[in-house]
Design an enzyme around this catalytic site. Structure first.
Site, mmCIF file in Angstrom:
data_model
loop_
_atom_site.group_PDB
_atom_site.id
_atom_site.type_symbol
_atom_site.label_atom_id
_atom_site.label_comp_id
_atom_site.label_asym_id
_atom_site.label_seq_id
_atom_site.Cartn_x
_atom_site.Cartn_y
_atom_site.Cartn_z
ATOM 1 N N TYR A 1 8.009 -0.311 -11.050
ATOM 2 C CA TYR A 1 8.117 -1.756 -10.374
ATOM 3 C C TYR A 1 9.742 -1.858 -10.033
ATOM 4 C CZ TYR A 1 3.987 -4.270 -12.128
ATOM 5 O OH TYR A 1 2.890 -4.653 -12.512
ATOM 6 N N ASP B 1 1.267 -11.397 -9.830
ATOM 7 C CA ASP B 1 1.200 -12.781 -9.766
ATOM 8 C C ASP B 1 1.623 -13.364 -8.321
ATOM 9 O OD1 ASP B 1 0.780 -13.602 -12.447
ATOM 10 O OD2 ASP B 1 3.029 -13.327 -13.146
#
Lengths: 245, 245
Positions: free
Chosen positions: A111, A53
């Site tokens: 992540y 994003d």
């Protein structure tokens, strides 16, 4: 025709996200523009392991594309980096099997989420970590983490906007690393749903400040409803760290 | 009327430098604008320990100003930070003696210069460290450093644009800190001339790659001529780290 696999790092600050969007500056758009220059005007489409994003960073995004150019493997990075803007870098290029697919072949991802723990803004981490002023009960967060590990239906930890149907994923590791005023969340799993890491972080922070019990995780998972989980933590603390094949 | 002393940190990336210039975004300009809002439109002039150039960062710049506002000392940071942009933060505010002067009373300064040692760009340090691809002979650089320590006329290490007449300064420490692909230069002295740290770094790098002998420093100092020293290293690797009073 060769299939090339690249590891890509980018500072997400000035991008509208990974994926091409009309009139927006995107990571995919910049890489495809560089490849087009290198291929004398011919379009080259790239496929990534997944999107990121707006504001989200990558240390180890992986892409693939096909090319007929006769560039020695060791020179691909240099050629592409000379055409890319400062906030994207090709870290490594390899020749892949003809049927390698950056998205479908990904076996897992790592992540990391960076928290700057301070009541005061830090000008140097403002785009790279989420400033968090409240004190945290780390051991409560670790109790909550135990309930998240393993294979679950993560519908409650997924943006309602997603189109993916199967929301079962396996989280293999969640580690909290405390380092000199920073708290780093490290997530390893076989795949992550849309906004999943950010919702996990937001929910764990609510456990950390005492707004939720560690056991509430069980109930959230059970409900299969996004509204039961915590807030989505902001994108600028998040890094796609590694993709496993 | 109280005299206030603030420690200020800023990310220099988006500033034309510290000092106010017409139509440019400057650190001084932003702080004075915030102070003006806080003082209901009255101008408040600030004095810093010294200027920093475009792109140069600060972890510990010091300023002073006078105010009649009845704000408790512990609330000054919060009040100012709420009015300042994200890339400037007031780290600490103290009440100072009536005759305290941020520039004239400074007894010394510490600067640090960050080198990102890699043939490859790093998107995350592009504004915060100077990317340097060549290998360095650190022990030759340490030999050169010995000749720079102490009290010297640093005319050769000062931008020719300066108006300062007395170019004698004392460098108390120069330390090289190697850390995981980074090299940090740490300079402590009683004062530094215009561009002095950046010219020192540029010259030491030329020693490091073997373009100059460590002993050449003696000759450069002797010549009292800017053209004998090395290139000015870029501003974005430099941090005003601390000011001593």
């Amino acid at each position: 025709m060769k299939r090339l696999k690249c590891v890509v790092a980018y500072d997400g600050t000035l991008f509208a996200g990974y994926q091409v969007q009309p009139k927006k500056r995107t990571v995919q758009g910049e890489i495809e523009t560089a490849l087009k220059k290198l291929h004398k005007g011919a379009d080259v489409k790239i496929i990534a392991s997944g999107r990121t994003d707006a504001g989200v960073h990558a240390k180890g995004q992986v892409i693939h594309f096909d090319s007929e150019l006769q560039i020695p493997l060791s020179k691909w990075d240099i050629a592409l980096n000379s055409l890319l803007p400062d906030d994207i870098v090709i870290v490594k290029t390899e020749e892949a099997e003809q049927d390698f697919h950056a998205r479908f072949d990904a076996k897992g991802k790592e992540y990391r989420y960076f928290l700057h723990r301070s009541p005061k803004r830090d000008p140097f981490s403002r785009h790279y970590a989420f400033q968090y002023p409240y004190s945290l009960n780390i051991s409560a967060m670790k109790e909550a983490i135990v309930h998240l590990l393993g294979t679950h239906d993560f519908t409650s930890f997924c943006s309602a906007k997603t189109e993916v149907e199967d929301k079962v994923r396996e989280i293999k590791e969640i580690e909290l690393i405390e380092d000199n005023g920073e708290l780093v969340f490290r997530f390893v799993g076989n795949g992550f749903l849309y906004n999943m890491v950010r919702i996990l972080v937001g929910t764990l922070l609510e456990v950390g400040v005492g707004d939720r019990d560690p056991e509430s995780i069980l109930d959230i998972l059970d409900k299969k409803d996004r509204s039961y989980a915590g807030k989505t933590a902001p994108g600028h603390g998040l890094y796609l760290w590694n993709v496993f094949y």
